[in-house]
Design a protein around this motif. Structure first.
Motif, PDB file in Angstrom:
ATOM      1  N   LYS A   1       7.338  18.426 -13.909  1.00  0.00           N
ATOM      2  CA  LYS A   1       6.392  19.536 -13.774  1.00  0.00           C
ATOM      3  C   LYS A   1       5.143  19.004 -13.052  1.00  0.00           C
ATOM      4  N   TYR A   2       4.794  17.739 -13.398  1.00  0.00           N
ATOM      5  CA  TYR A   2       3.642  17.092 -12.755  1.00  0.00           C
ATOM      6  C   TYR A   2       4.084  15.789 -12.091  1.00  0.00           C
ATOM      7  N   LEU A   3       3.508  15.500 -10.938  1.00  0.00           N
ATOM      8  CA  LEU A   3       3.745  14.216 -10.273  1.00  0.00           C
ATOM      9  C   LEU A   3       2.391  13.575  -9.997  1.00  0.00           C
ATOM     10  N   LYS A   4       2.268  12.322 -10.445  1.00  0.00           N
ATOM     11  CA  LYS A   4       1.011  11.606 -10.219  1.00  0.00           C
ATOM     12  C   LYS A   4       1.227  10.555  -9.133  1.00  0.00           C
ATOM     13  N   PHE A   5       0.444  10.632  -8.078  1.00  0.00           N
ATOM     14  CA  PHE A   5       0.518   9.675  -6.972  1.00  0.00           C
ATOM     15  C   PHE A   5      -0.686   8.742  -7.080  1.00  0.00           C
ATOM     16  N   THR A   6      -0.433   7.437  -7.120  1.00  0.00           N
ATOM     17  CA  THR A   6      -1.515   6.456  -7.192  1.00  0.00           C
ATOM     18  C   THR A   6      -1.472   5.565  -5.955  1.00  0.00           C
ATOM     19  N   LEU A   7      -2.556   5.556  -5.206  1.00  0.00           N
ATOM     20  CA  LEU A   7      -2.675   4.626  -4.089  1.00  0.00           C
ATOM     21  C   LEU A   7      -3.318   3.368  -4.668  1.00  0.00           C
ATOM     22  N   LEU A   8      -2.497   2.354  -4.911  1.00  0.00           N
ATOM     23  CA  LEU A   8      -2.996   1.153  -5.593  1.00  0.00           C
ATOM     24  C   LEU A   8      -3.849   0.289  -4.672  1.00  0.00           C
ATOM     25  N   SER A   9      -3.500   0.295  -3.386  1.00  0.00           N
ATOM     26  CA  SER A   9      -4.305  -0.457  -2.426  1.00  0.00           C
ATOM     27  C   SER A   9      -4.085   0.120  -1.043  1.00  0.00           C
ATOM     28  N   GLY A  10      -4.944  -0.295  -0.116  1.00  0.00           N
ATOM     29  CA  GLY A  10      -4.861   0.240   1.236  1.00  0.00           C
ATOM     30  C   GLY A  10      -4.887  -0.867   2.267  1.00  0.00           C
ATOM     31  N   HIS A  11      -4.497  -0.540   3.496  1.00  0.00           N
ATOM     32  CA  HIS A  11      -4.597  -1.511   4.589  1.00  0.00           C
ATOM     33  C   HIS A  11      -6.007  -1.549   5.148  1.00  0.00           C
ATOM     34  N   CYS A  12      -6.833  -0.565   4.808  1.00  0.00           N
ATOM     35  CA  CYS A  12      -8.253  -0.633   5.129  1.00  0.00           C
ATOM     36  C   CYS A  12      -9.001   0.117   4.041  1.00  0.00           C
ATOM     37  N   GLU A  13     -10.305   0.208   4.199  1.00  0.00           N
ATOM     38  CA  GLU A  13     -11.164   0.764   3.155  1.00  0.00           C
ATOM     39  C   GLU A  13     -10.825   2.213   2.791  1.00  0.00           C
ATOM     40  N   ASN A  14     -10.480   3.004   3.798  1.00  0.00           N
ATOM     41  CA  ASN A  14     -10.207   4.413   3.569  1.00  0.00           C
ATOM     42  C   ASN A  14      -8.789   4.744   4.027  1.00  0.00           C
ATOM     43  N   ALA A  15      -7.984   5.220   3.081  1.00  0.00           N
ATOM     44  CA  ALA A  15      -6.637   5.652   3.431  1.00  0.00           C
ATOM     45  C   ALA A  15      -6.635   7.182   3.488  1.00  0.00           C
ATOM     46  N   ALA A  16      -5.568   7.746   4.051  1.00  0.00           N
ATOM     47  CA  ALA A  16      -5.461   9.201   4.116  1.00  0.00           C
ATOM     48  C   ALA A  16      -4.036   9.604   3.787  1.00  0.00           C
ATOM     49  N   VAL A  17      -3.880  10.756   3.151  1.00  0.00           N
ATOM     50  CA  VAL A  17      -2.552  11.307   2.902  1.00  0.00           C
ATOM     51  C   VAL A  17      -2.479  12.652   3.621  1.00  0.00           C
ATOM     52  N   ASN A  18      -1.537  12.776   4.546  1.00  0.00           N
ATOM     53  CA  ASN A  18      -1.448  13.973   5.378  1.00  0.00           C
ATOM     54  C   ASN A  18      -0.604  15.069   4.730  1.00  0.00           C
ATOM     55  N   ARG A  19       0.501  14.656   4.099  1.00  0.00           N
ATOM     56  CA  ARG A  19       1.376  15.675   3.540  1.00  0.00           C
ATOM     57  C   ARG A  19       2.250  15.056   2.450  1.00  0.00           C
ATOM     58  N   ILE A  20       2.538  15.849   1.434  1.00  0.00           N
ATOM     59  CA  ILE A  20       3.578  15.443   0.498  1.00  0.00           C
ATOM     60  C   ILE A  20       4.608  16.554   0.439  1.00  0.00           C
ATOM     61  N   SER A  21       5.823  16.159   0.217  1.00  0.00           N
ATOM     62  CA  SER A  21       6.916  17.129   0.165  1.00  0.00           C
ATOM     63  C   SER A  21       7.793  16.785  -1.031  1.00  0.00           C
ATOM     64  N   VAL A  22       8.126  17.798  -1.822  1.00  0.00           N
ATOM     65  CA  VAL A  22       8.969  17.605  -3.012  1.00  0.00           C
ATOM     66  C   VAL A  22      10.125  18.593  -2.917  1.00  0.00           C
ATOM     67  N   VAL A  23      11.318  18.066  -2.768  1.00  0.00           N
ATOM     68  CA  VAL A  23      12.497  18.917  -2.582  1.00  0.00           C
ATOM     69  C   VAL A  23      13.380  18.827  -3.816  1.00  0.00           C
ATOM     70  N   GLY A  24      13.959  19.948  -4.216  1.00  0.00           N
ATOM     71  CA  GLY A  24      14.844  19.947  -5.386  1.00  0.00           C
ATOM     72  C   GLY A  24      15.346  21.342  -5.699  1.00  0.00           C
ATOM     73  N   GLU A  25      15.709  21.519  -6.962  1.00  0.00           N
ATOM     74  CA  GLU A  25      16.237  22.802  -7.440  1.00  0.00           C
ATOM     75  C   GLU A  25      15.461  23.199  -8.687  1.00  0.00           C
ATOM     76  N   PRO A  26      15.282  24.500  -8.889  1.00  0.00           N
ATOM     77  CA  PRO A  26      14.651  24.916 -10.137  1.00  0.00           C
ATOM     78  C   PRO A  26      15.516  24.504 -11.328  1.00  0.00           C
ATOM     79  N   VAL A  27      14.882  24.162 -12.436  1.00  0.00           N
ATOM     80  CA  VAL A  27      15.639  23.794 -13.636  1.00  0.00           C
ATOM     81  C   VAL A  27      16.442  25.011 -14.106  1.00  0.00           C
ATOM     82  N   GLY A  28      17.736  24.791 -14.420  1.00  0.00           N
ATOM     83  CA  GLY A  28      18.568  25.876 -14.931  1.00  0.00           C
ATOM     84  C   GLY A  28      19.402  26.562 -13.863  1.00  0.00           C
ATOM     85  N   SER A  29      19.244  26.123 -12.602  1.00  0.00           N
ATOM     86  CA  SER A  29      20.042  26.761 -11.547  1.00  0.00           C
ATOM     87  C   SER A  29      21.363  26.023 -11.364  1.00  0.00           C
TER      88      SER A  29
END
Lengths: 138, 199
Positions: A110-138
């Motif tokens: 139901k929840y997904l936690k994304f942790t950026l533990l470290s970066g290749h420079c001081e400021n990182a960026a996340v452009n897009r996340i995508s989560v593919v699957g099926e509804p529960v019970g289908s």
């Protein structure tokens, strides 16, 4: 396959550790690769994605810049305070070009936690996340 | 400005270095308390104190949070400090105008900091601060002119301050570091935006 990490599909970012109103975390859910959420300094950085309903997730994709270590955790229940690790990965540096990370998984979340533990420079960026699957019970 | 009026909060680690008793902790305390707290008795810093200082960037709605690593100034402690500087690219170097030795030591502190960088390609952005500027002229051992020349030659801005109440120029070095962090952030942003145009 439906992308459950899209705003129009009911996904929300309910917590993010960096604030710059010009680059809000919602940019990760708009389906565009050109807009991004910017981290504003120091690591780790985190955000929590809430899916509209519990979902059987089969694939998680992230598009980012200058992220070094990324960890993803999940929580199945509506009101759960605890998260379980799904995967942790180290991403190669590509300068200021997009890093694409695709993970096949078999989890319920139901929840997904994304942790950026470290970066290749001081400021990182996340452009897009995508989560593919099926509804529960289908 | 109220905290809710800021549109972005930037964060960065900043080392505060210099010999013992030059007044590093007093400077930090005067800044973070907005001139309210000057330590009346000396308190030796052991290891590292980490203090949060908030710096509004002038003419913007951006706040920079400096995580100040106020380090012990004693020689014996030097070797134990480097691990704390892991990934630090900003520094406030402090000396006491009445101590030539403390000024000379800033050169060593600068080298130590440069050595501790994770990414050696990346420049260290530092400012040089002369404390106790309110002392009578006959007690000054280091002239501001000499200090400023050395600072500029090493790419640093120079500030003469006095932490003793009411305080003189105490904000200036923090504002300078805040501006540098903001500039670095905006440059990164622009680079990302340019890179993303084609996606």
């Amino acid at each position: 396959m439906k992308d459950y990490a899209r705003e129009e599909n009911g996904a929300k970012i309910i917590m993010a550790t960096s604030v710059d109103d010009r680059f809000p975390p919602e940019h990760m859910l708009d389906g565009k690769d050109s807009s991004f959420w910017m981290t504003t300094g120091m690591f780790p950085q985190e955000f929590v994605l809430a899916l509209e309903n519990p979902t059987n997730v089969s694939k998680i994709t992230t598009l980012s810049m200058n992220v070094k270590k990324l960890a993803v955790e999940k929580s199945e229940k509506e009101n759960s305070g605890s998260f379980e690790k799904v995967f942790e990965v180290e991403l190669a540096s590509r300068g200021d070009r997009l890093q694409t990370e695709v993970h096949q998984v078999s989890i319920r979340a139901k929840y997904l936690k994304f942790t950026l533990l470290s970066g290749h420079c001081e400021n990182a960026a996340v452009n897009r996340i995508s989560v593919v699957g099926e509804p529960v019970g289908s | 400005m109220k905290i809710t009026d800021y549109t972005a909060v930037l964060r960065s680690k900043v080392a505060v270095c210099g010999n013992a008793t030059v007044g590093k902790s007093a400077l930090v305390s005067m800044y973070t308390s907005q001139g309210q707290k000057f330590p009346k008795t000396y308190s030796m810093t052991m290891g590292v104190d980490i203090i949060l200082a908030q710096v509004p960037v002038p003419d913007t709605t951006i706040l920079v949070e400096l995580f100040l690593y106020d380090t012990a100034g004693y020689d014996v402690a030097k070797d134990t400090l480097a691990p704390n500087w892991d990934g630090i690219y900003y520094a406030i170097l402090v000396y006491d105008v009445s101590s030539q030795e403390s000024f000379e030591s800033c050169k060593e502190w600068l080298e130590e900091l440069k050595k501790a960088r994770l990414d050696r390609e990346r420049p260290l952005k530092a400012v040089l601060v002369a404390t106790k500027s309110d002392l009578p002229a006959q007690r000054h051992q280091v002239s501001n002119d000499v200090a400023e020349v050395w600072a500029n030659a090493n790419g640093m801005e120079f500030f003469a301050v006095s932490s003793a109440p009411p305080g003189l120029n105490v904000e200036a070095p923090f504002t300078a570091i805040g501006k540098a962090i903001h500039k670095n952030y905006e440059e990164k942003l622009t680079a990302y935006q340019d890179a993303c145009q084609n996606y």
